[in-house]
Motif scaffolding. Sequence first.
Motif, mmCIF file in Angstrom:
data_model
loop_
_atom_site.group_PDB
_atom_site.id
_atom_site.type_symbol
_atom_site.label_atom_id
_atom_site.label_comp_id
_atom_site.label_asym_id
_atom_site.label_seq_id
_atom_site.Cartn_x
_atom_site.Cartn_y
_atom_site.Cartn_z
ATOM 1 N N TYR A 93 -5.062 81.775 -34.270
ATOM 2 C CA TYR A 93 -5.774 80.528 -33.976
ATOM 3 C C TYR A 93 -6.836 80.761 -32.915
ATOM 4 C CZ TYR A 93 -6.236 75.776 -31.929
ATOM 5 O OH TYR A 93 -6.689 74.586 -31.432
ATOM 6 N N ALA A 94 -7.984 80.104 -33.087
ATOM 7 C CA ALA A 94 -9.060 80.115 -32.085
ATOM 8 C C ALA A 94 -9.676 78.727 -32.042
ATOM 9 C CB ALA A 94 -10.119 81.156 -32.438
ATOM 10 N N ALA A 95 -9.977 78.228 -30.815
ATOM 11 C CA ALA A 95 -10.469 76.851 -30.698
ATOM 12 C C ALA A 95 -11.354 76.683 -29.474
ATOM 13 C CB ALA A 95 -9.297 75.878 -30.605
ATOM 14 N N LEU A 96 -12.205 75.679 -29.563
ATOM 15 C CA LEU A 96 -12.965 75.191 -28.419
ATOM 16 C C LEU A 96 -12.276 73.938 -27.913
ATOM 17 C CD1 LEU A 96 -15.503 75.132 -26.565
ATOM 18 C CD2 LEU A 96 -16.592 73.695 -28.318
ATOM 19 N N GLY A 97 -11.997 73.894 -26.603
ATOM 20 C CA GLY A 97 -11.327 72.754 -26.018
ATOM 21 C C GLY A 97 -12.233 71.963 -25.111
ATOM 22 N N VAL A 98 -11.935 70.651 -25.005
ATOM 23 C CA VAL A 98 -12.710 69.743 -24.169
ATOM 24 C C VAL A 98 -11.744 68.936 -23.315
ATOM 25 C CG1 VAL A 98 -14.390 67.871 -24.121
ATOM 26 C CG2 VAL A 98 -14.482 69.565 -25.957
ATOM 27 N N ASN A 99 -11.924 68.980 -21.994
ATOM 28 C CA ASN A 99 -11.157 68.134 -21.087
ATOM 29 C C ASN A 99 -11.843 66.772 -20.995
ATOM 30 O OD1 ASN A 99 -9.147 70.079 -20.291
ATOM 31 N ND2 ASN A 99 -10.729 71.101 -19.096
ATOM 32 N N VAL A 100 -11.294 65.776 -21.672
ATOM 33 C CA VAL A 100 -11.900 64.449 -21.710
ATOM 34 C C VAL A 100 -11.666 63.727 -20.385
ATOM 35 C CG1 VAL A 100 -12.001 62.252 -22.942
ATOM 36 C CG2 VAL A 100 -11.542 64.376 -24.206
ATOM 37 N N THR A 101 -10.419 63.733 -19.925
ATOM 38 C CA THR A 101 -10.058 63.202 -18.605
ATOM 39 C C THR A 101 -9.076 64.183 -17.977
ATOM 40 O OG1 THR A 101 -8.133 61.941 -19.345
ATOM 41 C CG2 THR A 101 -10.285 60.841 -19.500
ATOM 42 N N GLU A 102 -8.529 63.820 -16.829
ATOM 43 C CA GLU A 102 -7.552 64.688 -16.182
ATOM 44 C C GLU A 102 -6.287 64.835 -17.018
ATOM 45 O OE1 GLU A 102 -5.104 64.971 -11.919
ATOM 46 O OE2 GLU A 102 -6.588 63.379 -12.258
ATOM 47 N N ASP A 103 -5.941 63.798 -17.777
ATOM 48 C CA ASP A 103 -4.711 63.805 -18.570
ATOM 49 C C ASP A 103 -4.935 64.075 -20.056
ATOM 50 O OD1 ASP A 103 -3.290 63.104 -16.275
ATOM 51 O OD2 ASP A 103 -3.558 60.965 -16.653
ATOM 52 N N LEU A 104 -6.163 63.954 -20.511
ATOM 53 C CA LEU A 104 -6.456 64.010 -21.949
ATOM 54 C C LEU A 104 -7.401 65.153 -22.280
ATOM 55 C CD1 LEU A 104 -6.264 62.575 -24.776
ATOM 56 C CD2 LEU A 104 -8.313 61.293 -24.092
ATOM 57 N N SER A 105 -7.049 65.936 -23.306
ATOM 58 C CA SER A 105 -7.932 66.999 -23.786
ATOM 59 C C SER A 105 -7.882 67.051 -25.305
ATOM 60 C CB SER A 105 -7.539 68.354 -23.196
ATOM 61 O OG SER A 105 -6.275 68.769 -23.681
ATOM 62 N N MET A 106 -8.901 67.702 -25.906
ATOM 63 C CA MET A 106 -8.970 67.871 -27.351
ATOM 64 C C MET A 106 -9.323 69.319 -27.664
ATOM 65 S SD MET A 106 -10.899 64.423 -28.715
ATOM 66 C CE MET A 106 -10.455 64.809 -30.426
ATOM 67 N N GLN A 107 -8.859 69.775 -28.834
ATOM 68 C CA GLN A 107 -9.208 71.109 -29.301
ATOM 69 C C GLN A 107 -9.686 71.026 -30.741
ATOM 70 O OE1 GLN A 107 -6.352 74.274 -28.599
ATOM 71 N NE2 GLN A 107 -5.724 73.390 -26.629
ATOM 72 N N PHE A 108 -10.754 71.774 -31.025
ATOM 73 C CA PHE A 108 -11.308 71.869 -32.368
ATOM 74 C C PHE A 108 -11.244 73.343 -32.757
ATOM 75 C CE2 PHE A 108 -13.225 68.424 -30.036
ATOM 76 C CZ PHE A 108 -13.136 67.356 -30.920
ATOM 77 N N GLY A 109 -10.352 73.676 -33.706
ATOM 78 C CA GLY A 109 -10.093 75.080 -33.950
ATOM 79 C C GLY A 109 -9.950 75.465 -35.404
ATOM 80 N N TYR A 110 -9.750 76.772 -35.605
ATOM 81 C CA TYR A 110 -9.547 77.372 -36.924
ATOM 82 C C TYR A 110 -8.250 78.159 -36.902
ATOM 83 C CZ TYR A 110 -9.784 81.050 -40.441
ATOM 84 O OH TYR A 110 -9.472 81.925 -41.450
ATOM 85 N N LEU A 111 -7.428 77.982 -37.941
ATOM 86 C CA LEU A 111 -6.148 78.667 -38.057
ATOM 87 C C LEU A 111 -6.114 79.486 -39.336
ATOM 88 C CD1 LEU A 111 -3.073 78.792 -36.943
ATOM 89 C CD2 LEU A 111 -2.630 77.197 -38.817
ATOM 90 N N LYS A 112 -5.716 80.745 -39.223
ATOM 91 C CA LYS A 112 -5.420 81.583 -40.387
ATOM 92 C C LYS A 112 -3.901 81.681 -40.479
ATOM 93 C CE LYS A 112 -7.558 83.990 -42.853
ATOM 94 N NZ LYS A 112 -8.020 83.833 -44.265
ATOM 95 N N ASN A 113 -3.341 81.092 -41.531
ATOM 96 C CA ASN A 113 -1.891 81.043 -41.719
ATOM 97 C C ASN A 113 -1.506 82.036 -42.816
ATOM 98 O OD1 ASN A 113 0.438 78.205 -42.005
ATOM 99 N ND2 ASN A 113 0.761 80.304 -41.379
ATOM 100 N N HIS A 114 -0.849 83.124 -42.436
ATOM 101 C CA HIS A 114 -0.541 84.210 -43.370
ATOM 102 C C HIS A 114 0.936 84.203 -43.736
ATOM 103 C CE1 HIS A 114 -0.303 88.106 -45.288
ATOM 104 N NE2 HIS A 114 0.569 88.510 -44.390
ATOM 105 N N PHE A 115 1.203 84.078 -45.041
ATOM 106 C CA PHE A 115 2.532 84.277 -45.601
ATOM 107 C C PHE A 115 2.498 85.557 -46.451
ATOM 108 C CE2 PHE A 115 2.037 79.778 -44.894
ATOM 109 C CZ PHE A 115 3.273 79.349 -44.434
#
Length: 241
Positions: free
Chosen positions: A193-215
């Motif tokens: 997994y790799a993502a860009l994160g954003v701290n919206v407030t002191e308590d709230l954050s968001m991440q926008f990422g890409y996941l490679k799920n290998h079975f």
Amino acid sequence: MKKVITALVLLATIAHTNAQSELTGEDDFGSWFMYFGTNKIADKWSIHTEAQFRYYQMASNFNQLLLRTGANYHINNNAIATLGYGFIETDPTFLEFDTLGDDVLFENNSISEHRIFEQFILKNKVWEFKFEHRYRLEQRFVQNNYTGVSNTLHRARYRIQMTLPLTDIFFLNFYDEIFINLQNNAFGQNRAYAALGVNVTEDLSMQFGYLKNHFTGVNYDRLQIGLFYNTDLSKMFKKQE
């Protein structure tokens, strides 16, 4: 003649691979929408809350609902022990309906799972890099809702995560997690997994990422949008006292 046979074998292999991809949705870019919360209720205790909605395609073709909660005991700032419970509802088929025999279709092809888990997290920092090691054991009580067959499965997971702050607002987040079955066929899956994160407030954050799920034999690409909300409810409890 050998060239013709070779060409036919190659075409058959390609056709089989494409058919498998169409059945599993491997070629589709799916999506996971996630919420995670850590709610502090005392100096050493917090409550974990989590909800995930997973799709085979972009916000369509349902794959999985995951609801999880747990009690966290904060040994210190860098060590947390958790005991928790999860409920998971899974549609294992990429197609809207599964096929049985020639023309028989059934709708209730879902798998329901009740899960108990024990977890231990260790944190450390190297220069500006923040590392987190997560060790988890799971006891999984799984029922196939079509056949009625139930199973008890055990699994171990290890995730190493690295977070790099870019500014006070933006950060990068990476992790790799391996799943080990504690019965036959030890390898379960691996998630990178790799993502860009954003701290919206002191308590709230968001991440926008890409996941490679290998079975084993299949790989899935997933867009992930995560919401993280960590609150200190202990202050509210102290005011009420």
